[in-house]
Design a protein around this motif. Structure first.
Motif, short mmCIF file in Angstrom:
data_model
loop_
_atom_site.label_atom_id
_atom_site.label_comp_id
_atom_site.label_asym_id
_atom_site.label_seq_id
_atom_site.Cartn_x
_atom_site.Cartn_y
_atom_site.Cartn_z
N GLY A 154 -25.56 -0.24 -111.63
CA GLY A 154 -24.50 -0.96 -110.93
C GLY A 154 -24.20 -0.28 -109.61
O GLY A 154 -25.08 -0.04 -108.79
N LYS A 155 -22.93 0.07 -109.40
CA LYS A 155 -22.52 0.70 -108.15
C LYS A 155 -22.48 2.22 -108.24
O LYS A 155 -22.17 2.89 -107.25
CB LYS A 155 -21.14 0.18 -107.74
CG LYS A 155 -21.12 -1.31 -107.42
CD LYS A 155 -19.74 -1.76 -106.99
CE LYS A 155 -19.71 -3.24 -106.65
NZ LYS A 155 -18.36 -3.71 -106.22
N LYS A 157 -29.69 -4.10 -112.25
CA LYS A 157 -29.10 -3.24 -111.23
C LYS A 157 -29.22 -1.77 -111.63
O LYS A 157 -28.27 -1.00 -111.57
CB LYS A 157 -27.63 -3.61 -110.98
CG LYS A 157 -27.47 -5.03 -110.44
CD LYS A 157 -26.01 -5.37 -110.16
CE LYS A 157 -25.87 -6.77 -109.59
NZ LYS A 157 -24.46 -7.13 -109.32
#
Length: 372
Positions: A58-59, A331
């Motif tokens: 993800g982030k 991701k």
């Protein structure tokens, strides 16, 4: 009374939030510490002096830097230590090519000799059929290297074709160097300038160089034959689109996230084109059943397994082994650099450690990490 109750609720919510943040941080640190211990175990099992890893989900990106730059010293690897990215350079070169393609300076399927008369192919039959597509899918027919790279004698060595371009597969660094000189000729710029202007500066890769300079020496990792046998410090003074990138796991992850996953700096159609299946790979002269799981994209390798499509590449320079694998839909990205010739057995172990282990890691199983 209502005001007091409101303030009390706000205070309670604030305290709860602080507790939650604390617990999350505590869990994250425990998770990271567990991974560090497992990485140490892998390094000991394989015999790796130093390693640098970036794992993104993800982030969030977690960085790991363990071991030493050179065996027998106390000079520890950190997140800014420069490793040779070896053939991961080819992915940067491919992205550079697509930046030029978007400007109409070069085409994917037009013979490279149309743009640039490469003296090493002047008398080679079918040499004029090599295109950027055949280079990026390793179907140019050129050997990996023909001569003692990067000597002057190598540069003067005529090239031979093992098959007509576009009709078979053979991993080739020579093809990428031909593409490099073609791009230099078209733009009248050095490959160093092209990479800096088209990749490093726009993407903010401040800890990456396409060629050696002496400011890197105090930050560079030494390659090793094996755990306790360091090599001389590798200093590539001439750019080569196939192998001369010096970088960090964190910077290369930024490149993957922006260039490959987001398509930053590319037209939407070009970004899509770069990631499409474009050719077949072969682990041996005859077709192997496992070849179907690792087809070629343009400048990249694909992994097709139970979790869908991933993109990957490995790198193998004297004293260094490295790899990345990225899952766009999940991701999730893993990048690892190791400073030893013996590093590839760690590739599968690291993928099993960081990624969902309920899958077949064809990126390693196909040829145990080696591409050439």
């Amino acid at each position: 009374m209502r005001l007091i109750m409101t303030n009390c609720l706000r205070l309670l919510k604030t305290k709860v939030s602080i507790v939650i943040i604390f617990l999350v941080a505590l869990h994250s640190e425990a998770w990271s510490q567990s991974k560090r211990l497992e990485i140490d175990k892998i390094m000991n099992e394989v015999g790796i002096p130093g390693i640098q890893i970036a794992y993104t989900k993800g982030k969030n990106t977690d960085l790991y830097a363990q071991g030493v730059k050179k065996f027998g010293t106390a000079d520890k690897i950190d997140s800014k230590t420069r490793f040779q990215a070896a053939s991961l350079t080819k992915v940067v070169a491919a992205y550079t090519f697509f930046r030029l393609l978007d400007r109409g300076l070069i085409e994917l399927d037009k013979p490279l000799m149309y743009y640039y008369t490469y003296d090493r192919l002047y008398n080679t039959t079918h040499g004029d059929k090599i295109t950027a597509r055949t280079v990026l899918t390793h179907s140019s027919g050129l050997l990996n290297w023909e001569g003692d790279v990067p000597s002057a004698q190598w540069r003067a060595t005529p090239l031979t074709l093992q098959f007509e371009p576009g009709t078979d597969y053979m991993y080739s660094g020579e093809g990428f160097y031909f593409l490099q000189e073609t791009m230099e000729h078209i733009t009248q710029k050095s490959f160093q300038s092209l990479v800096e202007e088209e990749v490093l500066n726009p993407l903010g890769l401040t800890h990456t160089n396409i060629v050696w300079n002496d400011t890197l020496e105090p930050r560079a990792a030494y390659g090793h034959y094996e755990l306790d046998k360091p090599r001389k410090l590798g200093k590539y003074a001439k750019t080569n689109a196939a192998y001369t990138l010096y970088t960090t796991a964190a910077d290369y992850t930024k490149f993957i996230q922006q260039a490959l996953l987001q398509g930053k700096g590319l037209k939407k159609g070009t970004h899509k084109l770069m990631l499409e299946k474009a050719g077949e790979a072969k682990k041996s002269p005859d077709v192997d059943p496992t070849d179907q799981y690792v087809p070629c994209a343009l400048g990249l390798r694909m992994q097709l397994n139970e979790k869908g499509v991933a993109y990957w590449h490995t790198g193998s320079n004297p004293g260094f082994r490295c790899f990345f694998i990225t899952y766009p839909k999940r991701k999730e990205t893993l990048v690892a650099f190791m400073n030893t010739d013996q590093g590839f057995p760690a590739m599968k172990k690291l993928m099993q450690l960081f990624l969902d282990n309920n899958q077949t890691f064809w990126a390693y199983d196909w040829r145990e990490g080696e591409l050439d």
